[in-house]
Design a protein around this motif. Structure first.
Motif, PDB file in Angstrom:
ATOM      1  N   ASN A 198      -2.393  69.234  49.416  1.00  0.00           N
ATOM      2  CA  ASN A 198      -3.027  69.176  48.100  1.00  0.00           C
ATOM      3  C   ASN A 198      -2.025  68.881  46.991  1.00  0.00           C
ATOM      4  OD1 ASN A 198      -5.891  69.509  47.949  1.00  0.00           O
ATOM      5  ND2 ASN A 198      -5.643  71.543  48.849  1.00  0.00           N
ATOM      6  N   SER A 199      -0.754  69.225  47.236  1.00  0.00           N
ATOM      7  CA  SER A 199       0.264  69.024  46.207  1.00  0.00           C
ATOM      8  C   SER A 199       0.879  67.628  46.250  1.00  0.00           C
ATOM      9  CB  SER A 199       1.375  70.062  46.361  1.00  0.00           C
ATOM     10  OG  SER A 199       2.111  69.829  47.568  1.00  0.00           O
ATOM     11  N   LEU A 200       0.472  66.801  47.222  1.00  0.00           N
ATOM     12  CA  LEU A 200       0.988  65.433  47.271  1.00  0.00           C
ATOM     13  C   LEU A 200       0.609  64.712  45.985  1.00  0.00           C
ATOM     14  CD1 LEU A 200       0.169  64.317  50.937  1.00  0.00           C
ATOM     15  CD2 LEU A 200       2.335  65.148  50.029  1.00  0.00           C
ATOM     16  N   PRO A 201       1.490  63.862  45.477  1.00  0.00           N
ATOM     17  CA  PRO A 201       1.164  63.146  44.230  1.00  0.00           C
ATOM     18  C   PRO A 201      -0.079  62.276  44.417  1.00  0.00           C
ATOM     19  CG  PRO A 201       3.491  62.900  44.799  1.00  0.00           C
ATOM     20  CD  PRO A 201       2.830  63.539  45.984  1.00  0.00           C
ATOM     21  N   PRO A 202      -1.058  62.398  43.535  1.00  0.00           N
ATOM     22  CA  PRO A 202      -2.233  61.526  43.652  1.00  0.00           C
ATOM     23  C   PRO A 202      -1.855  60.085  43.372  1.00  0.00           C
ATOM     24  CG  PRO A 202      -2.314  62.758  41.606  1.00  0.00           C
ATOM     25  CD  PRO A 202      -1.143  63.306  42.394  1.00  0.00           C
ATOM     26  N   LEU A 203      -2.518  59.169  44.067  1.00  0.00           N
ATOM     27  CA  LEU A 203      -2.230  57.750  43.870  1.00  0.00           C
ATOM     28  C   LEU A 203      -3.030  57.168  42.723  1.00  0.00           C
ATOM     29  CD1 LEU A 203      -1.969  56.651  47.572  1.00  0.00           C
ATOM     30  CD2 LEU A 203      -0.140  56.858  45.924  1.00  0.00           C
ATOM     31  N   GLN A 204      -3.842  58.016  42.076  1.00  0.00           N
ATOM     32  CA  GLN A 204      -4.565  57.602  40.864  1.00  0.00           C
ATOM     33  C   GLN A 204      -5.343  56.318  41.103  1.00  0.00           C
ATOM     34  OE1 GLN A 204      -1.485  57.393  37.921  1.00  0.00           O
ATOM     35  NE2 GLN A 204      -1.290  59.598  37.762  1.00  0.00           N
ATOM     36  N   ILE A 205      -6.286  56.392  42.058  1.00  0.00           N
ATOM     37  CA  ILE A 205      -7.142  55.242  42.341  1.00  0.00           C
ATOM     38  C   ILE A 205      -7.835  54.828  41.051  1.00  0.00           C
ATOM     39  CG2 ILE A 205      -9.077  54.414  43.714  1.00  0.00           C
ATOM     40  CD1 ILE A 205      -6.667  55.142  45.373  1.00  0.00           C
ATOM     41  N   PRO A 206      -7.668  53.580  40.614  1.00  0.00           N
ATOM     42  CA  PRO A 206      -8.260  53.181  39.335  1.00  0.00           C
ATOM     43  C   PRO A 206      -9.766  53.077  39.421  1.00  0.00           C
ATOM     44  CG  PRO A 206      -7.327  51.287  40.442  1.00  0.00           C
ATOM     45  CD  PRO A 206      -6.955  52.490  41.265  1.00  0.00           C
ATOM     46  N   ARG A 207     -10.420  53.408  38.362  1.00  0.00           N
ATOM     47  CA  ARG A 207     -11.863  53.267  38.296  1.00  0.00           C
ATOM     48  C   ARG A 207     -12.205  51.839  37.887  1.00  0.00           C
ATOM     49  NH1 ARG A 207     -14.452  57.978  38.692  1.00  0.00           N
ATOM     50  NH2 ARG A 207     -16.367  57.027  37.988  1.00  0.00           N
ATOM     51  N   THR A 208     -13.385  51.385  38.343  1.00  0.00           N
ATOM     52  CA  THR A 208     -13.825  50.029  38.021  1.00  0.00           C
ATOM     53  C   THR A 208     -14.036  49.892  36.521  1.00  0.00           C
ATOM     54  OG1 THR A 208     -14.937  49.914  40.131  1.00  0.00           O
ATOM     55  CG2 THR A 208     -15.587  48.311  38.479  1.00  0.00           C
ATOM     56  N   ARG A 209     -13.623  48.746  35.963  1.00  0.00           N
ATOM     57  CA  ARG A 209     -13.916  48.478  34.560  1.00  0.00           C
ATOM     58  C   ARG A 209     -14.468  47.071  34.457  1.00  0.00           C
ATOM     59  NH1 ARG A 209      -7.722  48.157  32.342  1.00  0.00           N
ATOM     60  NH2 ARG A 209      -7.292  45.990  32.889  1.00  0.00           N
ATOM     61  N   LYS A 210     -15.169  46.795  33.419  1.00  0.00           N
ATOM     62  CA  LYS A 210     -15.788  45.488  33.263  1.00  0.00           C
ATOM     63  C   LYS A 210     -14.722  44.403  33.143  1.00  0.00           C
ATOM     64  CE  LYS A 210     -20.086  47.026  31.120  1.00  0.00           C
ATOM     65  NZ  LYS A 210     -20.995  46.859  29.976  1.00  0.00           N
ATOM     66  N   ALA A 211     -14.994  43.282  33.837  1.00  0.00           N
ATOM     67  CA  ALA A 211     -14.080  42.144  33.750  1.00  0.00           C
ATOM     68  C   ALA A 211     -14.133  41.552  32.353  1.00  0.00           C
ATOM     69  CB  ALA A 211     -14.442  41.079  34.787  1.00  0.00           C
TER      70      ALA A 211
ATOM     71  N   PHE B 126      -0.324  51.058  41.530  1.00  0.00           N
ATOM     72  CA  PHE B 126       0.060  52.402  41.922  1.00  0.00           C
ATOM     73  C   PHE B 126       1.505  52.659  41.498  1.00  0.00           C
ATOM     74  CE2 PHE B 126      -3.044  51.861  45.645  1.00  0.00           C
ATOM     75  CZ  PHE B 126      -4.060  52.416  44.908  1.00  0.00           C
ATOM     76  N   GLY B 127       1.907  53.917  41.593  1.00  0.00           N
ATOM     77  CA  GLY B 127       3.296  54.253  41.334  1.00  0.00           C
ATOM     78  C   GLY B 127       4.179  53.761  42.470  1.00  0.00           C
TER      79      GLY B 127
ATOM     80  N   THR C  19      -2.171  58.036  55.653  1.00  0.00           N
ATOM     81  CA  THR C  19      -3.170  57.538  54.703  1.00  0.00           C
ATOM     82  C   THR C  19      -2.537  57.319  53.339  1.00  0.00           C
ATOM     83  OG1 THR C  19      -4.833  58.862  55.876  1.00  0.00           O
ATOM     84  CG2 THR C  19      -5.458  57.960  53.733  1.00  0.00           C
ATOM     85  N   GLU C  20      -1.693  58.255  52.936  1.00  0.00           N
ATOM     86  CA  GLU C  20      -0.985  58.121  51.656  1.00  0.00           C
ATOM     87  C   GLU C  20      -0.157  56.832  51.630  1.00  0.00           C
ATOM     88  OE1 GLU C  20       2.374  60.576  49.043  1.00  0.00           O
ATOM     89  OE2 GLU C  20       2.174  60.894  51.202  1.00  0.00           O
TER      90      GLU C  20
END
Length: 695
Positions: A681-694, A621-622, A605-606
């Protein structure tokens, strides 16, 4: 000396049709420099591929071309056909979208990659084959010396696409044109192809024209973006400027149509571009986008010039300096999460095994009737579905994701008994259907339906749209014959099509309209459960958004449950309540959508998440998690975790020999992995971006 390799100016293209002259291109211009990638984006019919065919000189006799196309200063428009043939492949290479139709199934890989060398350079076959082996190695294919002896059907989709790229670069062209080269690929293979193209561009100084409708891919590979609409260039500029702060309303609409790979993306509907593509036999006199633009004013009905704005971009919109963001769609109160009221579908250790000819296995001689020697092809077992236990609740959408070949479509077809299982159980609303004879499956055929990936192949081209829907109505409902047409028209209306489409044939509809017909046919039997098998993978982003919103609405209105199969994690993240991640016939992770998108997650999944191309500069992503190779495990390697042959976090002998335990980091979230929960749990998070206004 200028480093411009290809320059296009004021390119016009018209076709003579029975309905009049169709203006496919209108004053298009762009340039490509050495080492530069120019992305050409837009919906189907916008003229992207037409530009490529014009450059390659592959237009039909009915086309009228004017303007200028110069390769290193040499004019191509009007050049004799023989001279163009000598340039194709040698100076300008092209990679087409579908390797399955571009590669000749009757020729070996070596013969096909060698052919341009023999034609353009007059090399003998032995020398050409040696050069081909080197090209196959350059594009990252394993054991290229052995690969030249195999046929296309023996390779995966990603390997076939690499063969096409090797064929295009083997003559060392200066310009490479790529027409949707990653559309049919899953995210991990797509990422590998993009890495390969980026390396080739840098190492060889290639100028690349990359045609696509995937804005995430554009963000990953492009330097410059050209946005086409209805045959006109409406915006051109640096990638970061065009994707980060789009100036034309159409570009804003394309970005707003994308589902967001984020938890916030689940709380708001997608905002598609309204209306329909204009008829190019009667194009509007003013802005070609005016009829679909939410910012339209009276002045927009006047011709629009392509003008420069502050950051050096060119934009065909008089009010581009003063435009707000694309109007947001309505918020969705029911998201995130949707409670389930009981289980509708359950599979219990469901298995489907196929046998196929073993690659390189040859034949073996056996005694037929105990007397006659008889040749038989050596075969091997393929565990397409390998002991899957999964539930789908009433009114729930379960997304099934994974690479091509992971078994997703086979699982979907097996639960509907379109393919008979090898073993295991399938229960629909308490009714065991795995072992029922075909003649007793009438109730299943009414209660469970499927929407296929390709509406062109699932709709009969000789039957009217209404007849296709009416057949399902007549077979599985009690609607009397005299009311069937009205009932089918009601279904067309429900999926957002005019009632008059009943009498149309599939070729008279766009791709999105044909997919809506497929959905209307699926709901015609009043089902409870629908398998959606890649229903939006072949659609433009705006059409995709419309279809996703439609499926979401129908789920709420009719109380439907979906098994939604896709390799696009952004799409699945938008529509699914839960996600199941499948690899080589097994489920390696399953859980609520918001849980699967964030650590802890399975290493597979990662890898899938890290490969997703995101469309907004600065939200990438990184570093991508790179898997080892691209082959599934052989039968002898399935004793442990099936992912161990590719896993970057493999624990060696433990993963190779012992089936992984199922750990549950949270209720309903299960991961099959030998890594303990602390390490996951210690895997680096992929920092899913949050939605922002276009913007």
């Amino acid at each position: 000396m200028s480093d411009i390799l290809l320059e296009i100016e004021n390119l016009d293209l018209a076709y003579d049709t029975p309905r009049g002259t169709l203006k496919a291109l209108d004053g298009v211009g762009m340039s490509i420099r050495a080492g530069e990638t120019v992305a050409v984006v837009g919906e189907s019919g916008s003229g992207k591929s037409t530009v490529a065919l014009s450059v390659m000189g592959l237009l039909g006799s009915e086309a009228t071309l004017s303007g200028s196309i110069r390769y290193q200063g040499r004019e191509l428009v009007g050049m004799p056909a023989e001279a163009r043939r000598l340039l194709r492949g040698r100076a300008i290479g092209m990679v087409f979208q579908d390797p399955f139709t571009s590669l000749n199934p009757s020729l070996t890989i070596g013969e096909q990659v060698s052919e341009p060398l023999v034609f353009h350079h007059g090399m003998d076959k032995r020398a050409a084959l040696e050069r081909s082996i080197a090209a196959l190695g350059e594009v990252g294919l394993p054991d290229p010396a052995a690969l030249v002896t195999v046929y296309p059907h023996q390779l995966s989709g990603g390997m076939q696409q690499r063969v096409l790229i090797a064929t295009a670069i083997v003559c060392d062209p200066k310009v490479l044109i790529l027409d949707e080269p990653t559309t049919a690929l899953d995210v991990t293979v797509e990422a590998q192809i993009l890495d390969l193209l980026d390396r080739l561009r840098r190492d060889r100084g290639l100028g690349m024209m990359f045609i696509t409708h995937n804005l995430g891919v554009v963000n990953r590979i492009a330097d410059t973006v050209c946005v086409l609409y209805a045959g006109r260039l409406i915006e051109r500029g640096a990638k970061n400027a065009v994707l980060g702060a789009p100036a034309h309303p159409y570009t804003k609409g394309l970005l707003a149509s994308l589902p967001k790979l984020s938890d916030a993306g689940r709380t708001r509907r997608i905002a598609p571009i309204p209306g329909r593509f204009p008829d190019l036999t009667e194009p509007p006199e003013g802005c070609v986008f005016a009829d679909r633009c939410p910012f339209v004013e009276a002045r927009c009905r006047e011709p629009q010039a392509l003008a420069a704005i502050d950051d050096g971009r060119l934009v065909r919109c008089w009010k581009s300096d003063d435009l707000p963001g694309w109007p947001e769609a309505a918020a969705v109160a029911r998201r995130p999460g949707r409670s389930r009221s009981g289980t509708l579908l359950r599979t219990d250790r469901l298995t489907k095994v196929f046998r196929r000819g073993k690659i390189g296995g040859g034949i073996e001689w056996k005694r037929k009737f105990g007397v006659f020697p008889w040749p038989e092809t050596r075969t091997e077992a393929v565990n397409a579905v390998d002991g899957i236990s999964l539930e789908v609740g009433r009114g729930e959408v379960v997304g099934l994701v994974g690479e091509s070949g992971s078994g997703k479509s086979t699982f979907g077809r097996t639960v509907l008994r379109l393919t008979n299982p090898t073993s295991g159980g399938i229960t629909l609303d308490g009714d065991e259907i795995a072992d029922k004879p075909e003649q007793e499956l009438g109730s299943l055929r009414k209660r469970a339906q499927i929407v296929f990936q390709n509406p062109d192949s699932s709709l009969n081209s000789r039957r009217r749209v209404g007849d296709a829907i009416a057949r399902a109505v007549s077979l599985h409902t009690n609607v009397p014959a005299h009311r069937r047409r009205e009932h089918c028209e009601d279904l067309l209306d429900r999926v957002g099509l005019p009632r008059g489409y009943y009498d149309r044939y599939p070729h008279q509809l766009s791709g999105g309209e044909k997919q809506r017909v497929g959905i209307a046919r699926a709901i015609a039997t009043e089902p409870e459960f629908i398998v959606c098998d890649e229903p939006v993978s072949a659609l433009d982003v705006s059409v995709q958004a419309t279809v996703l919103n439609l499926l979401d609405d129908l789920r709420d209105e009719l109380g439907l449950s979906y098994l939604f199969i896709s390799h696009d994690l952004s799409v699945v993240a938008y529509i699914a309540d839960r996600i199941a991640v499948m690899y080589s016939g097994r489920i390696c992770e399953v859980g609520p959508t918001e849980a699967v998108l964030q650590p802890p997650y399975h290493p597979y999944t990662e890898a899938l998440l890290s490969a997703v191309p995101l469309p907004t500069p600065g939200e990438e992503f990184g570093e991508r998690v790179k898997l080892r190779g691209d082959r599934p495990p052989s039968a002898s390697e399935r004793t442990g975790c099936p992912f161990h042959t590719r896993c970057p976090r493999s624990l060696g002998a433990l993963c190779e020999t012992t089936p992984p335990p199922v750990i549950e980091p949270a209720p309903g979230h299960r991961i099959a992995c030998h890594l303990d929960i602390g390490e996951l749990n210690s895997l680096p998070p992929l920092q899913i971006p949050r939605t922002r206004k276009a913007s």
